[in-house]
Enzyme design. Structure first.
Site, mmCIF file in Angstrom:
data_model
loop_
_atom_site.group_PDB
_atom_site.id
_atom_site.type_symbol
_atom_site.label_atom_id
_atom_site.label_comp_id
_atom_site.label_asym_id
_atom_site.label_seq_id
_atom_site.Cartn_x
_atom_site.Cartn_y
_atom_site.Cartn_z
ATOM 1 N N GLY A 245 0.800 -1.217 0.000
ATOM 2 C CA GLY A 245 0.000 0.000 0.000
ATOM 3 C C GLY A 245 0.833 1.267 0.000
ATOM 4 N N ARG A 246 1.998 1.226 0.636
ATOM 5 C CA ARG A 246 2.859 2.410 0.652
ATOM 6 C C ARG A 246 3.331 2.772 -0.741
ATOM 7 N NH1 ARG A 246 5.596 0.160 6.162
ATOM 8 N NH2 ARG A 246 4.169 1.239 7.595
ATOM 9 N N VAL A 365 -1.077 9.345 5.830
ATOM 10 C CA VAL A 365 -1.788 8.073 5.688
ATOM 11 C C VAL A 365 -0.833 6.901 5.506
ATOM 12 C CG1 VAL A 365 -3.880 9.133 4.762
ATOM 13 C CG2 VAL A 365 -2.050 8.445 3.194
ATOM 14 N N GLU A 366 -1.306 5.715 5.899
ATOM 15 C CA GLU A 366 -0.577 4.449 5.781
ATOM 16 C C GLU A 366 0.827 4.523 6.389
ATOM 17 O OE1 GLU A 366 -1.024 2.167 2.199
ATOM 18 O OE2 GLU A 366 -3.005 3.028 1.819
ATOM 19 N N GLY A 367 0.868 5.124 7.551
ATOM 20 C CA GLY A 367 2.131 5.293 8.253
ATOM 21 C C GLY A 367 2.698 6.668 8.000
#
Length: 384
Positions: A245-246, A365-367
């Site tokens: 996803g990153r 987002v996403e970390g």
């Protein structure tokens, strides 16, 4: 401005041409008005599904495109260049499908994947909670075993597509409260399940067409077949999904940066001061050169990570680097685009201010990018 794309096959080139056509004809023209009104473009995801773009990295036997990540991410970038809500939405949907595609049983994949990637079902990824944030292993949402399956209680925060998704990929604790990462399992939960509800969407700085909401699970009953993977395997599944996803977020960031760069260059060529285009002035031309260089470097970084993934090589460190670098680049390039446009850049008459607001969330987002630095540092320590 044309981008020199890295496409391994003629089929991939056709897919990107299709994406460009959709962006120019159906996606970009709606972005400004729909963002201002906070309208969610659900119909566009149906269009992406019917066009074969909603399941690009997944197997053809389930209706996917069977494309490498190198190709899929460039499609995400192009969509984000036209409208981040759509590019990020595709990335989130791919993230929500990842556990099922990678860890589901053959029966689960055959039964669920075709409709999930065909355009009729849109997904959300439910990992974050209000109290745990970046410490995902501290999640408290509980999935208690019952005679029929599991009963889920808890709440998930900051869920993209919360309230509009057709299914939720949920991570919940099946072990003891103090079981940490080893006590988490993954579930596929249809949106119509009794006891599942979403709060009103958050009121955000940007990305107003992409609803973000708290999703609540109040005694939601699911069958045992709703669990993806083995019980207790959820946290490794979540981390594997986030690595992929990153890269999606990195591609989105490059798309936003590319849109801002094109806007700034176009404006600087047309805007005249002191009898010539402002692009001819060294101060502006150097700024544009830096914007272009940073955008191209970010693109090559996510593509290099994607090629590692496609080759079956470890790519977690490279994914974190790509997410960190590309999202910081998006923030710098969009800020500079506002500066190039001057007063006009600060108004809603031009998309520069919207792109700048959208870029900010990509650093979170996403970390967060601070977490990305932590991930990269840990990789370096292990390698040493």
């Amino acid at each position: 401005m044309a981008v020199d794309r890295s496409l391994p096959t003629s089929e991939a080139a056709d897919l990107l041409d299709l994406t460009v056509s959709l962006v120019e004809e159906k996606i970009a023209p709606r972005a400004a008005v729909d963002e201002r009104q906070g309208l969610f473009p659900r119909d566009l995801f149906t269009t992406l599904g019917h066009s074969g773009l909603l399941g690009l990295p997944y197997p053809e036997e389930y209706g996917g495109g069977g494309q490498p990540y190198e190709v899929y991410l460039q499609v995400v970038e192009e969509l984000a260049r036209g409208w981040l809500a759509v590019g990020l939405g595709l990335s989130v949907h791919t993230l929500a499908c990842f556990p099922l595609a990678g860890f589901g049983s053959p029966n689960q994949r055959a039964r669920l994947l075709p409709e999930l990637i065909g355009g009729e079902r849109l997904g959300a990824y439910c990992l974050s909670e209000a109290h745990s944030g970046s410490d995902a292993a501290a999640l408290a949402t509980r999935a208690a075993a019952t005679d029929q399956g599991y009963r889920i209680d808890g709440a998930k925060s900051w869920i993209t597509h919360g309230g509009v998704a057709d299914f939720y990929t949920l991570f919940a604790r099946t072990g003891a409260p103090d079981s940490g990462a080893k006590g988490i399992s993954c579930f596929h939960v249809p949106a119509g399940s009794a006891g599942l509800a979403a709060d009103a969407p958050e009121r955000k700085m940007g990305m107003r067409s992409s609803p973000t909401a708290v999703v609540r699970f109040d005694g939601v009953e699911v069958a045992a077949e709703a669990r993806i993977g083995e019980e207790g395997q959820g946290f490794p599944i979540a981390l594997a999904a986030l690595d992929a996803g990153r890269l999606g977020i990195a591609a989105c960031a490059v798309g936003v940066a590319q849109a801002a760069l094109e806007l700034a260059v176009g404006y600087a060529r047309q805007r005249r001061q002191f009898g010539r285009p402002i692009a001819d002035f060294q101060g502006l031309s150097f700024m544009l050169a830096d914007m272009a260089t940073q955008t191209e470097a970010a693109r090559e970084l996510y593509l290099a990570a994607a090629r590692r993934r496609d080759a079956g090589r470890p790519f977690g460190k490279q994914a974190a680097m790509a997410k960190l670098f590309a999202t910081d680049v998006a923030m710098r390039v969009t800020t500079d685009a506002v500066q190039v446009l001057g007063g006009y850049g600060y108004t809603e008459d031009f998309p520069a201010e919207r792109l700048m607001r959208e870029a900010k969330v990509l650093q979170i987002v996403e970390g967060t990018n601070q977490i990305q630095r932590l991930v990269i540092g840990r990789h370096l320590s292990r390698e040493a």
